[in-house]
Scaffold this active site. Structure first.
Site, PDB file in Angstrom:
ATOM      1  N   ARG A   8       0.869  -1.200  -0.024  1.00 59.50           N
ATOM      2  CA  ARG A   8       0.021  -0.063  -0.052  1.00 59.50           C
ATOM      3  C   ARG A   8       0.995   1.292   0.042  1.00 59.50           C
ATOM      4  O   ARG A   8       1.923   1.067   0.770  1.00 59.50           O
ATOM      5  CB  ARG A   8      -0.920   0.190   1.129  1.00 59.50           C
ATOM      6  CG  ARG A   8      -1.964  -1.257   1.177  1.00 59.50           C
ATOM      7  CD  ARG A   8      -3.146  -1.112   2.043  1.00 59.50           C
ATOM      8  NE  ARG A   8      -4.184  -0.047   1.903  1.00 59.50           N
ATOM      9  CZ  ARG A   8      -4.887   0.552   2.509  1.00 59.50           C
ATOM     10  NH1 ARG A   8      -5.055   0.098   3.788  1.00 59.50           N
ATOM     11  NH2 ARG A   8      -5.785   1.421   1.942  1.00 59.50           N
ATOM     12  N   LYS A  64      -8.053   8.875   5.557  1.00 57.34           N
ATOM     13  CA  LYS A  64      -8.989   8.370   5.011  1.00 57.34           C
ATOM     14  C   LYS A  64      -9.741   9.538   4.204  1.00 57.34           C
ATOM     15  O   LYS A  64     -10.064  10.470   4.502  1.00 57.34           O
ATOM     16  CB  LYS A  64      -9.737   7.613   6.077  1.00 57.34           C
ATOM     17  CG  LYS A  64     -11.174   7.167   5.526  1.00 57.34           C
ATOM     18  CD  LYS A  64     -10.927   5.800   4.278  1.00 57.34           C
ATOM     19  CE  LYS A  64      -9.970   5.039   4.664  1.00 57.34           C
ATOM     20  NZ  LYS A  64      -9.363   4.300   3.368  1.00 57.34           N
ATOM     21  N   ASP A 102      -2.692   8.960   7.956  1.00 57.92           N
ATOM     22  CA  ASP A 102      -1.675   7.900   7.234  1.00 57.92           C
ATOM     23  C   ASP A 102      -0.353   8.561   6.884  1.00 57.92           C
ATOM     24  O   ASP A 102       0.534   7.837   6.866  1.00 57.92           O
ATOM     25  CB  ASP A 102      -2.376   7.483   5.991  1.00 57.92           C
ATOM     26  CG  ASP A 102      -3.647   6.411   6.321  1.00 57.92           C
ATOM     27  OD1 ASP A 102      -4.738   7.029   6.830  1.00 57.92           O
ATOM     28  OD2 ASP A 102      -3.463   5.287   6.469  1.00 57.92           O
TER      29      ASP A 102
END
Lengths: 347, 347
Positions: free
Chosen positions: B88, B250, B239
């Site tokens: 990711r 998000k 993040d």
């Protein structure tokens, strides 16, 4: 050409919007009680479509009136009107349509028309409400289309399309269809619109049918799309517009308006005059429907949240008029200050 | 006490977050490939939890190294690290954890440790990363809890809880748990967080377990809640935080930040230092992951949108630092200007 509700001699024909886009199923509603249930359960939704459905429901209820006296007929009319008016609280078109039917009914009564004449007059009036709504949308499409620049991507929320109205154009989607009709290149970003997914299910379905390019996003992506320059205008419908321009519309509309202003993107509301409630001074007076929490915790039978979780499910919010660049109606485009410009439309 | 990932001699134990809240199922991941798949497929998610999982994945991959030469071991380390780093792109904790493991590995190599000693050292280092993360969250809970006033309702987005971290406290939920731990009355409004529903599935699950009052809403209701006075603070995780304070989190976080400022509600980001990327000058440099459109068009096997619809599915957005009231870390609370305050935390 999408027309979600139709009068027939058998009853009211309604496209079951709960099943779209997977299934296109028409229901025949043979009594006003069935029409009221259909409005309550969102077989049909969208402010203008709710108004038209209520008018047809009233005409249908009165068509089945079996008495002969004028007084009994007046009692029955008020009873049916009361049932229909309690189906959903926010969209003013519901009350507007019932009130218009009432005026026609009372005039017919005062003119001494017979019971069977009155039944016929009510059916004709409901059809007229429907026809006028489609014509109003055509004008909204024409006026609104001019506001959209060639090559624009327009973000819209919920479904303010043919399905939400008498059919054919729609209000917000009418503006988009109008721009296309005027020869402009236009693309759409559609919010899915939780919890009922009118964007994913209905707006996407309409635009795919019309071959207008559409990209589906979740509601929480709208800000990202605006901030990264992918949106040139936001157009939404309305469930009730107060005299000062404050606009009740599907939950999430207020958020889009704030994001649009923050990103210097015009924010347009498209609605027929039947959605404007001059008796409502500001948005604070507009009742906001709270719907069942299960709409949020479940998709069909799939449980999305823990057992017994507390849920809040307001179906609408109010966007203060200060965030609204223009209100597009069949009588022209209203600009701030809306107290004046909206009132003028009714002259 | 929720700990979503654990080291055992058999392999990495992971709570399958895809099945929550309906089912609490633990997976035993017996190879680094399985760990990489679990990160990619969101068995585990949340920036700190991804970092810890990657560290365990590296330790596990190297535990299975069968060679004897140092050079082969270095090649193998880089190969495993490469596979894990490609799972990711947005959460910096992934790269941070791999880099920290690399330093430990290289030091052990340079100290001439044996292959079996190095294997042991890597497992211990991964466990240390995990332990330190839990301790960092405890401090975040303590510092952040002080920012929450008694009787507040806090709105949060996605899941920045125990499940998103090494466990126990969480980052954003750590702040809420910290406030409660300090004897304050606190309630939560949780955005469901489409498309993956981390709010509905994970945050709601954690808070119900902790008996913290929680109300679930759809993402598009957050504006309504703020505007109607139901929210006293917004707290989210992160993040990746750039050197200037711009914060990737998000999708939907940017929207909440804009809404919070518009409604004069403080907007807090809670994250450990491992989430801060001083090599990233601004949010423009943070890569945003695009995920599969099926996450939006389907819930399990139920189709929500018309066949073949175009979809955009960015998993994150960037909130410019100007919208952020404070960044809560284990080393204290950073306030604007973040260029200075964030750098100071590392001294």
């Amino acid at each position: 050409m999408i027309v979600p509700v139709k009068w027939t001699d058998e009853g009211v024909l309604m496209l079951d919007q709960r099943l779209l886009p997977a299934e296109e199923k028409w229901l025949v509603l043979r009594s006003y009680v069935e029409v009221a249930d259909a409005i309550r359960n969102m077989v049909v939704r969208g402010a203008p479509a709710i108004g038209i459905s209520a008018a047809y429901g009233l005409a249908l209820g009165m068509k089945h009136f079996v008495g002969t006296s004028q007084t009994d007929m007046e009692d029955e009319f008020e009873y049916v009107a009361d049932v229909l008016s309690k189906t959903r609280p926010t969209a003013i078109n519901l009350f507007w349509a019932i009130e218009r039917m009432r005026k026609t009914f009372q005039q017919a009564i005062s003119e001494g028309k017979s019971v069977s004449e009155i039944k016929h007059i009510l059916v004709e009036e409901a059809k007229r409400i429907h026809d006028e709504d489609i014509k109003a949308q055509e004008k909204i499409a024409e006026y609104g289309g001019r506001l959209i620049e060639d090559g624009s991507t327009v973000l819209t929320h919920c479904n303010a399309g043919a399905l939400a109205t008498g059919g054919v154009w729609g209000t917000a989607l009418g503006v988009i269809r109008g721009a296309k009709h005027q020869g402009k290149k236009v693309a759409v970003i559609a919010d899915e619109t939780r919890p009922y997914l009118q964007g994913a299910r209905l707006t996407a379905w309409e635009l795919v049918k019309d071959e207008i390019p559409v990209t589906l996003i979740t509601d929480n992506m709208a800000g990202y799309m605006m901030k990264t320059g992918k949106v040139q205008a936001v157009v939404v419908g309305a469930d009730r517009i107060a005299a000062n321009g404050d606009t009740a519309n599907k939950i999430g509309t207020y958020t889009l308006a704030v994001l649009a202003r923050e990103n210097k993107i015009p924010f347009y509301v498209a609605a027929p005059l039947s959605t404007i409630d001059l008796n409502c001074a500001t948005g604070n007076e507009i009742p906001i429907e709270q719907r069942n929490g299960r709409e949020i915790t479940h998709i069909r039978d799939i449980q999305l949240a823990p057992e017994g979780i507390q849920v809040s499910n307001p179906a609408f919010d109010v966007t203060p008029s200060e965030y609204i660049s223009a209100i597009i109606t069949e009588k022209g485009i209203a600009r701030p200050p809306y107290e004046e410009s909206l009132r003028k439309l009714f002259d």
